[in-house]
Design a protein around this motif. Structure first.
Motif, PDB file in Angstrom:
ATOM      1  N   ALA A 265       0.787  -1.360   0.049  1.00  0.00           N
ATOM      2  CA  ALA A 265       0.031  -0.035  -0.096  1.00  0.00           C
ATOM      3  C   ALA A 265       0.913   1.431   0.105  1.00  0.00           C
ATOM      4  N   LEU A 266       2.178   1.288   0.857  1.00  0.00           N
ATOM      5  CA  LEU A 266       2.924   2.560   0.997  1.00  0.00           C
ATOM      6  C   LEU A 266       3.528   2.595  -0.541  1.00  0.00           C
ATOM      7  N   ALA A 267       3.792   1.465  -1.348  1.00  0.00           N
ATOM      8  CA  ALA A 267       4.649   1.798  -2.457  1.00  0.00           C
ATOM      9  C   ALA A 267       3.543   2.247  -3.504  1.00  0.00           C
ATOM     10  N   GLU A 268       2.406   1.955  -3.355  1.00  0.00           N
ATOM     11  CA  GLU A 268       1.367   2.435  -4.364  1.00  0.00           C
ATOM     12  C   GLU A 268       0.911   3.843  -4.208  1.00  0.00           C
ATOM     13  N   SER A 269       0.987   4.310  -2.949  1.00  0.00           N
ATOM     14  CA  SER A 269       0.912   5.891  -2.451  1.00  0.00           C
ATOM     15  C   SER A 269       1.888   6.672  -2.875  1.00  0.00           C
ATOM     16  N   ALA A 270       3.240   6.033  -2.686  1.00  0.00           N
ATOM     17  CA  ALA A 270       4.286   6.788  -3.226  1.00  0.00           C
ATOM     18  C   ALA A 270       4.480   6.965  -4.735  1.00  0.00           C
ATOM     19  N   ALA A 271       4.067   5.750  -5.246  1.00  0.00           N
ATOM     20  CA  ALA A 271       3.975   5.887  -6.778  1.00  0.00           C
ATOM     21  C   ALA A 271       3.046   7.044  -7.335  1.00  0.00           C
ATOM     22  N   ARG A 272       1.898   7.079  -6.718  1.00  0.00           N
ATOM     23  CA  ARG A 272       1.059   8.282  -7.079  1.00  0.00           C
ATOM     24  C   ARG A 272       1.509   9.431  -6.674  1.00  0.00           C
ATOM     25  N   LEU A 273       2.231   9.797  -5.419  1.00  0.00           N
ATOM     26  CA  LEU A 273       2.638  11.017  -5.236  1.00  0.00           C
ATOM     27  C   LEU A 273       3.914  11.350  -6.212  1.00  0.00           C
ATOM     28  N   ALA A 274       4.917  10.439  -6.437  1.00  0.00           N
ATOM     29  CA  ALA A 274       6.115  10.401  -7.522  1.00  0.00           C
ATOM     30  C   ALA A 274       5.259  11.086  -8.552  1.00  0.00           C
ATOM     31  N   PHE A 275       4.221  10.334  -9.081  1.00  0.00           N
ATOM     32  CA  PHE A 275       3.653  10.804 -10.510  1.00  0.00           C
ATOM     33  C   PHE A 275       2.923  12.118 -10.284  1.00  0.00           C
ATOM     34  N   GLY A 276       2.574  12.590  -9.266  1.00  0.00           N
ATOM     35  CA  GLY A 276       1.948  13.821  -9.056  1.00  0.00           C
ATOM     36  C   GLY A 276       2.896  14.931  -9.142  1.00  0.00           C
ATOM     37  N   HIS A 277       3.992  14.514  -8.625  1.00  0.00           N
ATOM     38  CA  HIS A 277       5.133  15.721  -8.795  1.00  0.00           C
ATOM     39  C   HIS A 277       5.507  15.703 -10.286  1.00  0.00           C
ATOM     40  N   TRP A 278       5.703  14.508 -10.766  1.00  0.00           N
ATOM     41  CA  TRP A 278       6.130  14.501 -12.287  1.00  0.00           C
ATOM     42  C   TRP A 278       4.964  15.449 -13.089  1.00  0.00           C
ATOM     43  N   ALA A 279       3.801  15.293 -12.630  1.00  0.00           N
ATOM     44  CA  ALA A 279       2.917  15.934 -13.626  1.00  0.00           C
ATOM     45  C   ALA A 279       2.648  17.508 -13.334  1.00  0.00           C
ATOM     46  N   ALA A 280       3.163  17.956 -12.125  1.00  0.00           N
ATOM     47  CA  ALA A 280       3.378  19.206 -11.910  1.00  0.00           C
ATOM     48  C   ALA A 280       4.546  19.903 -12.568  1.00  0.00           C
ATOM     49  N   ARG A 281       5.495  19.022 -12.836  1.00  0.00           N
ATOM     50  CA  ARG A 281       6.558  19.483 -13.712  1.00  0.00           C
ATOM     51  C   ARG A 281       6.622  19.439 -15.255  1.00  0.00           C
ATOM     52  N   TRP A 282       6.053  18.065 -15.727  1.00  0.00           N
ATOM     53  CA  TRP A 282       6.270  17.732 -16.912  1.00  0.00           C
ATOM     54  C   TRP A 282       4.822  17.628 -17.891  1.00  0.00           C
ATOM     55  N   TRP A 283       3.895  17.771 -17.125  1.00  0.00           N
ATOM     56  CA  TRP A 283       2.531  17.605 -18.016  1.00  0.00           C
ATOM     57  C   TRP A 283       2.526  18.528 -19.097  1.00  0.00           C
ATOM     58  N   PRO A 284       2.402  17.862 -20.423  1.00  0.00           N
ATOM     59  CA  PRO A 284       2.597  18.595 -21.656  1.00  0.00           C
ATOM     60  C   PRO A 284       1.357  19.413 -22.265  1.00  0.00           C
ATOM     61  N   ALA A 285       0.930  20.247 -21.467  1.00  0.00           N
ATOM     62  CA  ALA A 285      -0.244  21.126 -21.631  1.00  0.00           C
ATOM     63  C   ALA A 285      -0.062  21.738 -22.822  1.00  0.00           C
ATOM     64  N   SER A 286      -1.047  21.710 -23.817  1.00  0.00           N
ATOM     65  CA  SER A 286      -0.871  22.604 -25.142  1.00  0.00           C
ATOM     66  C   SER A 286      -2.389  22.787 -25.644  1.00  0.00           C
ATOM     67  N   HIS A 287      -2.576  23.788 -25.959  1.00  0.00           N
ATOM     68  CA  HIS A 287      -3.765  24.169 -26.817  1.00  0.00           C
ATOM     69  C   HIS A 287      -3.915  23.610 -28.158  1.00  0.00           C
ATOM     70  N   LEU A 288      -2.741  23.616 -28.655  1.00  0.00           N
ATOM     71  CA  LEU A 288      -2.379  23.199 -30.261  1.00  0.00           C
ATOM     72  C   LEU A 288      -2.823  21.861 -30.335  1.00  0.00           C
ATOM     73  N   ASP A 289      -1.964  21.223 -29.121  1.00  0.00           N
ATOM     74  CA  ASP A 289      -2.500  19.321 -29.147  1.00  0.00           C
ATOM     75  C   ASP A 289      -3.763  19.028 -28.542  1.00  0.00           C
ATOM     76  N   GLY A 290      -4.457  19.763 -27.935  1.00  0.00           N
ATOM     77  CA  GLY A 290      -5.860  19.492 -27.336  1.00  0.00           C
ATOM     78  C   GLY A 290      -5.354  18.795 -26.019  1.00  0.00           C
ATOM     79  N   ILE A 291      -4.405  19.260 -25.144  1.00  0.00           N
ATOM     80  CA  ILE A 291      -4.116  18.615 -23.817  1.00  0.00           C
ATOM     81  C   ILE A 291      -4.294  19.715 -22.748  1.00  0.00           C
ATOM     82  N   PRO A 292      -5.340  19.881 -21.971  1.00  0.00           N
ATOM     83  CA  PRO A 292      -5.512  21.081 -21.205  1.00  0.00           C
ATOM     84  C   PRO A 292      -4.378  20.741 -20.220  1.00  0.00           C
ATOM     85  N   ALA A 293      -4.338  21.987 -19.558  1.00  0.00           N
ATOM     86  CA  ALA A 293      -3.344  22.053 -18.219  1.00  0.00           C
ATOM     87  C   ALA A 293      -4.186  21.454 -17.179  1.00  0.00           C
TER      88      ALA A 293
END
Length: 415
Positions: free
Chosen positions: A98-126
């Motif tokens: 359970a802790l590993a799964e929560s850690a993976a979600r936390l790490a992905f959330g930090h990744w999304a805060a830095r690397w989420w490819p928000a793009s109006h041209l590509d239709g990917i909202p922020a």
């Protein structure tokens, strides 16, 4: 999904490693700094358990068993003590805890805060930064066994910075069809605030809402109206200077996310464009970059304090293979623009390469990888499709983030 088989080894620098480090550029890896170690997950090809680089085995023992299980924790201790037979041992597969799964979600959330490819041209909202920040605060509290003091301080800052977003989340919980994950996030936030001694009017309203019986479901809400967002894009953009010359050549530049913080520029590959003009014997280049929405630093680890209002992007221009020159860019409406004279012969058509960067911002090595960036865009689109119908299953750790659900609701309206 089968778990990654963790081999425990000792590196030349004395660190203990669980599994081999994942390949790929930085923006394809989710990373979490924990007590005594760094954990890494591949974003594009999740493999269950993370790879670990442990620099303080004593600190890491507070969480190793809860992430990898007792056998791996014992192997780490043996390798750190110099047992040669343990270094070559391939541990049997273990299901993520359970802790590993929560850690993976936390790490992905930090990744999304830095690397989420928000793009109006590509239709990917922020992603809505406040919703993401609050879920990161909740996940940080859920993963407190993993963290050292700096990690706990970061969780407190995330909570305090995004308290105003509690009001729309409470309204969402009281609506007709809130996701199951939302209630857990709000309860974790309440518990985190109590543990950290954080208080305020917003938290008082949260506690009151959580104490009430669920009662009859309210009216479904338009999620796009829950948060105040700047999502207007004026994509029609002329040059910052009147064009009175003839076009010599034009093209698209390289848009490498690693070279600037999130939110500065649209993440589409064709967001960077350039044109070389001529008038008489004079030659100049004009560069345009479609701007992003906002420069959110929720959860993102930047190398310096960066503000979209104070710092401007620059174009890096290579002409005919010569060393690059910098062209300062100024933001005008929703486009960054810049112009510079070129030293080229009037009888030639130059070979031009253009990239975009933020001066003083260090992206680290291995930034350029167009195929990986396209794979990240495909990942974002897939997750948004899944987030568009988030209420059918259990609140799985692998399910969409709250910010992804809000973003998915904005797709049809704004994109």
């Amino acid at each position: 999904m089968p778990a990654r088989r963790p081999a425990v080894t000792r590196a030349e620098d004395g660190t203990v490693q669980i599994a081999e480090p994942f390949d790929g550029p930085a923006f394809t890896r989710a990373v979490l700094d924990v007590a005594g170690a760094v954990l890494t997950w591949p974003v594009l090809d999740p493999t269950g358990l993370p790879a670990a680089e442990i620099h303080d085995v004593g600190q890491a023992q507070q969480w190793l068993w809860a992430v990898y299980g007792e056998r791996t924790a014992a192997a780490v201790d043996a390798v750190a003590s110099g047992a040669p037979e343990a270094a070559a041992e391939l541990m049997p597969p273990e299901q993520p805890t359970a802790l590993a799964e929560s850690a993976a979600r936390l790490a992905f959330g930090h990744w999304a805060a830095r690397w989420w490819p928000a793009s109006h041209l590509d239709g990917i909202p922020a992603l809505e930064p406040a919703a993401l920040g609050l879920e990161l605060a909740a996940l940080t509290h859920e993963c407190q066994q993993l963290l050292d003091e700096p990690g706990e301080v970061e969780g407190r800052e995330l909570l305090e910075d995004h308290l105003p977003a509690l009001a729309p989340l409470i309204r969402w919980r009281q609506s007709g069809a809130p996701p199951r994950r939302l209630d857990r996030v709000l309860r974790l936030i309440d518990d985190a605030a109590d543990s950290l001694g954080v208080d305020g009017e917003a938290l008082g309203r949260l506690r009151s809402a959580l104490e009430q019986d669920d009662g009859p479901a309210g009216t479904p809400l338009d999620l796009a109206d829950l948060f105040v967002r700047q999502r207007e894009f004026a994509l029609a953009a002329g040059s910052a200077h009147p064009v009175t010359g003839r076009v010599i050549t034009r093209g698209a530049g390289t848009n490498d996310w690693c070279r600037y913080p999130p939110g500065f520029a649209d993440a589409a590959e064709d967001a960077v464009s350039w044109t070389v003009y001529a008038r008489g014997v004079g030659r100049w280049i004009e560069v345009e970059v479609v701007a992003g929405g906002t420069a959110s630093a929720s959860g993102a680890h930047l190398s310096a304090e960066v503000s979209v209002e104070r710092v401007n992007l620059a174009a890096e221009v290579h002409v005919d293979g010569r060393p690059p020159s910098r062209v300062p860019l100024a933001r005008r409406d929703d486009v960054w623009t810049g112009r510079a004279d070129l030293d080229i012969r009037a009888s030639t058509t130059p070979r031009v390469e253009v990239g975009v960067l933020l001066p003083g911002f260090d992206p680290g090595p291995g930034a350029e990888d167009r195929a990986a960036r396209e794979a990240v865009r495909a990942l974002a689109r897939r997750r948004l499709r899944e987030a568009a119908a988030p209420y059918e299953g259990e609140a799985a750790q692998s399910g969409p983030l709250l910010a992804e659900i809000v973003a998915a609701a904005a797709v049809e309206e704004d994109f």
